[in-house]
Design an enzyme around this catalytic site. Structure first.
Site, short mmCIF file in Angstrom:
data_model
loop_
_atom_site.label_atom_id
_atom_site.label_comp_id
_atom_site.label_asym_id
_atom_site.label_seq_id
_atom_site.Cartn_x
_atom_site.Cartn_y
_atom_site.Cartn_z
N VAL A 15 0.35 -1.19 -0.05
CA VAL A 15 -0.09 0.23 0.20
C VAL A 15 1.03 1.36 -0.01
O VAL A 15 0.63 2.27 -0.47
CB VAL A 15 -1.42 -0.05 1.08
CG1 VAL A 15 -1.91 1.42 1.39
CG2 VAL A 15 -1.91 -1.23 1.18
N GLU A 131 -10.08 6.70 5.98
CA GLU A 131 -11.18 5.90 5.90
C GLU A 131 -11.09 4.48 4.63
O GLU A 131 -11.61 3.52 4.27
CB GLU A 131 -10.98 7.16 4.36
CG GLU A 131 -12.57 6.74 2.61
CD GLU A 131 -13.57 6.26 3.84
OE1 GLU A 131 -14.38 8.11 3.28
OE2 GLU A 131 -14.39 5.32 3.87
N GLY A 136 -11.59 -1.22 1.57
CA GLY A 136 -10.27 -0.47 0.80
C GLY A 136 -11.03 0.39 0.54
O GLY A 136 -11.40 2.22 0.60
N ILE A 138 -14.23 1.65 -1.53
CA ILE A 138 -15.02 2.17 -1.25
C ILE A 138 -15.82 3.23 -0.03
O ILE A 138 -14.85 3.28 1.16
CB ILE A 138 -16.40 0.52 -0.21
CG1 ILE A 138 -16.50 -0.37 -1.51
CG2 ILE A 138 -18.43 1.60 0.20
CD1 ILE A 138 -17.41 -1.17 -0.72
N GLY A 189 -1.84 -8.91 -3.28
CA GLY A 189 -1.43 -7.63 -2.74
C GLY A 189 -3.40 -7.00 -1.84
O GLY A 189 -3.43 -6.02 -0.72
N GLU A 192 -3.36 -8.53 4.90
CA GLU A 192 -3.35 -7.34 5.51
C GLU A 192 -1.43 -7.89 5.71
O GLU A 192 -0.52 -9.09 5.08
CB GLU A 192 -3.62 -8.31 6.93
CG GLU A 192 -4.83 -7.76 6.96
CD GLU A 192 -5.00 -6.09 6.88
OE1 GLU A 192 -4.38 -5.59 7.92
OE2 GLU A 192 -5.38 -6.35 5.96
N LYS A 208 -13.17 -3.89 11.45
CA LYS A 208 -14.06 -2.74 10.38
C LYS A 208 -15.22 -2.50 11.30
O LYS A 208 -15.87 -1.86 11.52
CB LYS A 208 -13.80 -3.49 9.40
CG LYS A 208 -12.61 -3.20 8.39
CD LYS A 208 -12.99 -3.65 7.21
CE LYS A 208 -11.18 -4.45 5.91
NZ LYS A 208 -11.03 -5.03 5.14
N1 HSE Z 1 -7.22 -7.41 3.91
C1 HSE Z 1 -8.02 -6.74 3.23
C2 HSE Z 1 -9.45 -7.60 3.46
C3 HSE Z 1 -7.37 -5.42 3.14
O1 HSE Z 1 -8.55 -8.73 2.57
O2 HSE Z 1 -10.24 -7.13 3.32
C4 HSE Z 1 -7.67 -4.53 3.91
O3 HSE Z 1 -8.69 -4.17 4.72
#
Ligand code: HSE
Length: 430
Positions: A15, A131, A136, A138, A189, A192, A208
């Site tokens: 990232v 955010e 991701g 959204i 990618g 995590e 989240k």
């Molecule tokens: N590792 C997370 C996922 C991405 O797979 O959704 C970043 O939040």
């Protein structure tokens, strides 16, 4: 805010490095949109010489990220390391205390320390934006904080982890093993940094959900004990059986206010293939909010990967550059209240139960009698014999029952010689 803005990026993983490149190539566009000239004045990562997707300027590289605060005058820090504590927390606290705005995709940090960090941002009159920490690309947090600001939201749920959604979808399409598909997700990618376990065991989606609850219900981040399950116990077999039943397995995060109590959970769910959520596949995430007067409102998009994550990080940057200090959680830390936890034992669902058993007389009735004893009613039952191994697979779909009831009912199957392993349980989404 002044016109020349100095930026530091700490953490140059998938990232961080993508963001570094985006900032460089979008400087002009950002200036056009905000009137501010940005400059990356410092970067830091564990390894200066690692081969990266984009080359970095070594002149601005710091081995010790804390030195950046001493040597440079920075206005905005991007924290892209991703730890819930340790150096991530120290960096963010130091930045806020030095009146430096912080942008981070780090949901582990925000879910654990977001309340204190937001208090610190408020005290120092700077922004703390995150955010990219949820779903991701959204723009879900800004939608709740701004677009839906005056709504009373009472439920928010959805697919919040791209890695697991990708794995479940890809296994269904390709019939490939879990491990093979996980490797593909890591290469893209999605997972995590360093630890895909956090995706697989539901932790990432759970962090989240904690953030979404706090924003949606204007509450402090909860520390309640909740049901958190990942996809580690889902086998290709379950995916195939689900398919035959017209169902699909999705890892859902759910947060809801029930009778003034907060219910939060993450677990795999069986959803109908012909529903909206049943068709959110691959790395896609979807968040559905229910509130008044908006009704049902949903957002869908890529939930993981450097591109979508950078998109959210840049949206935070532009929000800061356009001015105003905003409360990180939409309202002052002091106005956000704690809310009591809903009793998880009372959570109700229909269940999918898969038993692997010895094919012997009385085994099926042992199972159904046990279910009957706990008043768990059978909706559907499918037995498939494996003659060669004198085994059978029994799949049962039940009517709704509470969490505590199913737990008590199934406990006996841990130590029965005819039941070859503890049954796989997947809840159905209402
Ligand atoms: N590792 C997370 C996922 C991405 O797979 O959704 C970043 O939040």
């Amino acid at each position: 805010m002044k016109n020349n803005i100095n930026i530091a990026i700490v953490g140059l993983g998938q990232v961080g490095i993508y963001l570094y490149n985006e900032l460089n190539i979008k400087k002009k566009d950002i200036e056009k949109k905000t009137g501010k000239k940005i400059k990356i004045v410092a970067i830091s990562a564990k390894n200066k010489d690692k081969k990266r997707k984009f080359s970095i300027s070594k002149k601005i590289f710091y081995k010790n990220p804390l030195q950046i605060f001493k040597k440079e005058k920075i206005d905005i820090l991007f924290e892209c390391i991703g730890l819930s504590d340790g150096i991530s927390k120290i960096l963010v606290e130091t930045a806020l205390n030095n009146k430096i705005n912080v942008i981070t995709p780090n949901k582990a940090l925000i879910a654990k320390h977001g309340d204190n960090l937001s208090k610190l941002a408020e005290k120092n009159k700077v922004n703390l934006e995150f955010e990219a920490s949820v779903a991701g690309g959204i723009p879900i947090l800004r939608t709740i904080k701004e677009g839906l600001a005056t709504n009373k939201i009472y439920k928010v749920y959805g697919i919040l982890n791209g890695t697991t959604n990708y794995i479940l979808s890809e296994m269904e399409i390709t019939n490939e093993t879990f491990n093979k598909v996980l490797l593909k997700a890591q290469k893209l990618g999605y997972a995590e940094p360093g630890n895909p376990k956090l995706d697989l065991n539901g932790f990432d989606a759970f962090a989240k959900i904690r953030i979404l609850s706090a924003l949606s219900f204007n509450t402090r981040i909860s520390k309640n004990k909740c049901i958190m399950e990942g996809i580690e116990n889902i086998e290709l077999e379950d995916i195939k059986i689900a398919n035959q039943l017209g169902l699909r397995i999705k890892l859902l995060g759910i947060s809801e206010i029930i009778k003034n109590k907060l219910f939060e959970t993450v677990h795999p769910c069986l959803v109908n293939k012909n529903t909206y959520i049943g068709n959110v596949n691959g790395v896609m995430n979807a968040v559905i909010m229910e509130g008044k007067p908006i009704g049902e409102c949903l957002l869908q998009g890529e939930g993981a990967g450097p591109g979508p994550t950078s998109s959210s990080l840049l949206s935070d940057l532009l929000s800061i550059l356009k001015g105003n200090i905003k409360y990180p959680f939409g309202m002052s830390y002091y106005k956000r209240k704690s809310v009591k936890a809903f009793n998880n034992n009372n959570y109700k669902n229909s269940l999918y139960l898969r038993f692997e058993v010895k094919d012997r007389q009385g085994v099926l009735s042992l199972i159904t009698n046990r279910l009957a004893k706990y008043k768990i009613s059978v909706k559907r039952i499918i037995q498939t014999p494996d003659k060669k191994n004198k085994k059978a697979r029994i799949v049962i779909i039940t009517h709704k029952t509470t969490e505590i009831n199913s737990k008590n009912c199934l406990s006996i199957f841990k130590k029965n010689k005819n039941i070859l392993k503890f049954p796989t349980l997947i809840r159905l989404y209402n």
